[in-house]
Design an enzyme around this catalytic site. Structure first.
Site, PDB file in Angstrom:
ATOM      1  N   ASN A 170     -12.034  56.004  99.809  1.00 12.02           N
ATOM      2  CA  ASN A 170     -10.751  55.311 101.029  1.00 12.02           C
ATOM      3  C   ASN A 170      -9.815  54.622 101.233  1.00 12.02           C
ATOM      4  O   ASN A 170      -8.824  55.210 102.503  1.00 12.02           O
ATOM      5  CB  ASN A 170     -11.536  54.146 101.480  1.00 12.02           C
ATOM      6  N   TYR A 187      -8.966  44.797  82.245  1.00 12.42           N
ATOM      7  CA  TYR A 187      -8.943  46.257  82.452  1.00 12.42           C
ATOM      8  C   TYR A 187      -8.293  46.741  81.267  1.00 12.42           C
ATOM      9  O   TYR A 187      -8.740  48.090  81.579  1.00 12.42           O
ATOM     10  CB  TYR A 187      -7.493  45.644  82.998  1.00 12.42           C
ATOM     11  N   ASP A 209     -21.649  50.850  96.268  1.00  8.25           N
ATOM     12  CA  ASP A 209     -20.506  49.583  95.243  1.00  8.25           C
ATOM     13  C   ASP A 209     -20.967  50.251  93.873  1.00  8.25           C
ATOM     14  O   ASP A 209     -22.066  49.774  94.070  1.00  8.25           O
ATOM     15  CB  ASP A 209     -21.055  47.862  95.210  1.00  8.25           C
TER      16      ASP A 209
HETATM   17  P1  NDP Z   1      -6.587  50.612  95.283  1.00  3.39           P
HETATM   18  O1  NDP Z   1      -6.722  48.780  94.949  1.00  3.39           O
HETATM   19  O2  NDP Z   1      -5.828  50.971  96.291  1.00  3.39           O
HETATM   20  O3  NDP Z   1      -8.006  51.129  95.337  1.00  3.39           O
HETATM   21  C1  NDP Z   1      -8.934  50.438  94.477  1.00  3.39           C
HETATM   22  C2  NDP Z   1      -9.844  51.668  94.656  1.00  3.39           C
HETATM   23  O4  NDP Z   1     -11.678  50.834  94.387  1.00  3.39           O
HETATM   24  C3  NDP Z   1     -10.818  51.088  96.659  1.00  3.39           C
HETATM   25  O5  NDP Z   1     -11.009  52.201  96.778  1.00  3.39           O
HETATM   26  C4  NDP Z   1     -11.830  50.143  96.446  1.00  3.39           C
HETATM   27  O6  NDP Z   1     -12.587  49.421  97.090  1.00  3.39           O
HETATM   28  C5  NDP Z   1     -12.635  50.733  95.189  1.00  3.39           C
HETATM   29  N1  NDP Z   1     -13.661  49.707  94.306  1.00  3.39           N
HETATM   30  C6  NDP Z   1     -13.183  48.534  93.660  1.00  3.39           C
HETATM   31  N2  NDP Z   1     -13.864  48.072  93.520  1.00  3.39           N
HETATM   32  C7  NDP Z   1     -14.696  48.839  93.708  1.00  3.39           C
HETATM   33  C8  NDP Z   1     -16.259  48.809  93.202  1.00  3.39           C
HETATM   34  N3  NDP Z   1     -17.185  47.933  93.103  1.00  3.39           N
HETATM   35  N4  NDP Z   1     -17.380  49.825  93.982  1.00  3.39           N
HETATM   36  C9  NDP Z   1     -16.895  50.378  94.415  1.00  3.39           C
HETATM   37  N5  NDP Z   1     -15.703  50.968  95.127  1.00  3.39           N
HETATM   38  C10 NDP Z   1     -14.905  49.882  94.256  1.00  3.39           C
HETATM   39  O7  NDP Z   1      -6.344  51.203  93.474  1.00  3.39           O
HETATM   40  P2  NDP Z   1      -5.467  51.922  93.212  1.00  3.39           P
HETATM   41  O8  NDP Z   1      -5.868  53.467  94.488  1.00  3.39           O
HETATM   42  O9  NDP Z   1      -4.260  51.612  92.760  1.00  3.39           O
HETATM   43  O10 NDP Z   1      -6.151  52.699  91.374  1.00  3.39           O
HETATM   44  C11 NDP Z   1      -7.417  53.392  91.381  1.00  3.39           C
HETATM   45  C12 NDP Z   1      -7.525  53.700  90.367  1.00  3.39           C
HETATM   46  O11 NDP Z   1      -6.098  54.384  89.602  1.00  3.39           O
HETATM   47  C13 NDP Z   1      -8.278  53.075  90.326  1.00  3.39           C
HETATM   48  O12 NDP Z   1      -9.299  53.196  88.712  1.00  3.39           O
HETATM   49  C14 NDP Z   1      -6.628  51.991  88.729  1.00  3.39           C
HETATM   50  O13 NDP Z   1      -7.391  50.834  87.891  1.00  3.39           O
HETATM   51  C15 NDP Z   1      -6.383  53.320  88.349  1.00  3.39           C
HETATM   52  N6  NDP Z   1      -4.729  53.188  88.667  1.00  3.39           N
HETATM   53  C16 NDP Z   1      -4.312  52.813  89.439  1.00  3.39           C
HETATM   54  C17 NDP Z   1      -2.442  53.023  88.862  1.00  3.39           C
HETATM   55  C18 NDP Z   1      -2.082  52.207  89.850  1.00  3.39           C
HETATM   56  O14 NDP Z   1      -0.356  52.011  89.362  1.00  3.39           O
HETATM   57  N7  NDP Z   1      -2.026  51.657  91.071  1.00  3.39           N
HETATM   58  C19 NDP Z   1      -1.807  53.021  87.461  1.00  3.39           C
HETATM   59  C20 NDP Z   1      -3.376  53.112  86.675  1.00  3.39           C
HETATM   60  C21 NDP Z   1      -4.293  53.098  87.108  1.00  3.39           C
HETATM   61  P3  NDP Z   1     -12.173  49.114  98.554  1.00  3.39           P
HETATM   62  O15 NDP Z   1     -11.719  49.652  99.355  1.00  3.39           O
HETATM   63  O16 NDP Z   1     -13.773  48.939  98.839  1.00  3.39           O
HETATM   64  O17 NDP Z   1     -11.607  47.483  97.248  1.00  3.39           O
END
Ligand code: NDP
Length: 234
Positions: free
Chosen positions: A11, A140, A48
């Protein structure tokens, strides 16, 4: 050939960029969200990933609407940083339960249909931190390193069935997750990144769509960095 793709946490952020990249190339794309609803053009299911019944229901809804999931992108993830001395067991467990066990729940649910189809692609979104480590990120880093073991074991288990499992390890990407970093911390990271900049989510998405395509059918158990050289030597 159009595929059915499920991106967890599609999303927003990196997940949304990945989902949009698949949609752009004509695939049938579903995303999970936790109540925000789905961005236009994507099929959304509320889920979730810490709840296996919710994961099962989400897959069932995607199967009913778009068919069995052929490409799983386990992207949803959280951080909860603090120094080891102060990190509670709950903080450790919650991050692992989301990032690592959540990915396991989705991979397990996806595997049955992939086995039947004798085709599948699993892509786990890890992080440079998984193998590089990060102060305040014991929870993490453990969760993200764990994904490597997951993908490599799946590769050994299911590789002969035309199912690949790979890890994409982004460095620092411009999303809400990194927007909360203090400016001086960000500048410090940029100094350490050979590319001298953060990346856009689209630069991760293009690697993920490529891994899911036929041209990457012989790549499995790999860890593909998208980090501007930050983690070289992993
Ligand atoms: P965001 O914080 O922008 O988005 C996180 C996403 O994960 C959201 O869609 C959130 O849903 C969802 N989420 C979190 N917890 C749950 C749960 N329990 N069940 C279902 N959905 C969940 O993160 P990013 O887009 O930055 O990161 C995406 C991935 O990339 C992650 O795994 C992160 O660790 C990884 N990553 C990111 C980096 C960065 O620099 N940004 C670098 C390296 C890795 P909701 O909208 O409902 O909260």
């Amino acid at each position: 050939m159009a595929r059915t793709v499920l991106v967890t946490g599609g999303n927003r952020g990196i997940g949304l960029a990945i989902a949009q990249a698949f949609a752009k190339q004509g695939d049938r794309v579903a995303i999970t969200h936790r109540g925000s609803g789905a961005p236009e053009g994507l099929f959304g299911v509320q889920c979730d990933i810490t709840d296996s019944a919710a994961v099962d229901a989400a897959f069932a809804a995607v199967e009913a609407e778009l068919g069995p999931v052929e490409v799983l992108v386990a992207n949803a993830g959280i951080t909860d940083d603090t120094l080891l001395l102060r990190m509670s067991e709950e903080q450790f467990t919650r991050v692992v339960d989301t990032n690592l066990t959540g990915a396991f729940r989705c991979a397990k649910r996806a595997s049955g249909k992939m086995l039947r189809a004798r085709w599948g692609r699993m892509i786990f979104i890890s992080s440079v931190i998984g193998l590089y480590g990060g102060p305040g990120q014991v929870n993490y880093a453990a969760s993200k390193a764990g994904l490597v073991g997951v993908a490599r074991s799946i590769t050994r288990e299911l590789g002969s069935r035309n199912i690949t499992a790979n890890v994409v390890a982004p460095g620092f990407i411009e999303t809400e997750m990194t927007a909360v970093l203090p400016a001086e911390k960000k500048a410090e990271y940029v100094k350490a990144i050979p590319a001298g900049r953060l990346a856009s989510a689209d630069e991760v998405a293009s690697v993920v769509t490529w891994l899911a395509g036929d041209g990457a059918g012989y790549i499995s158990g790999a860890v593909i960095p998208v980090d501007g050289g930050l983690g070289m030597g992993h």
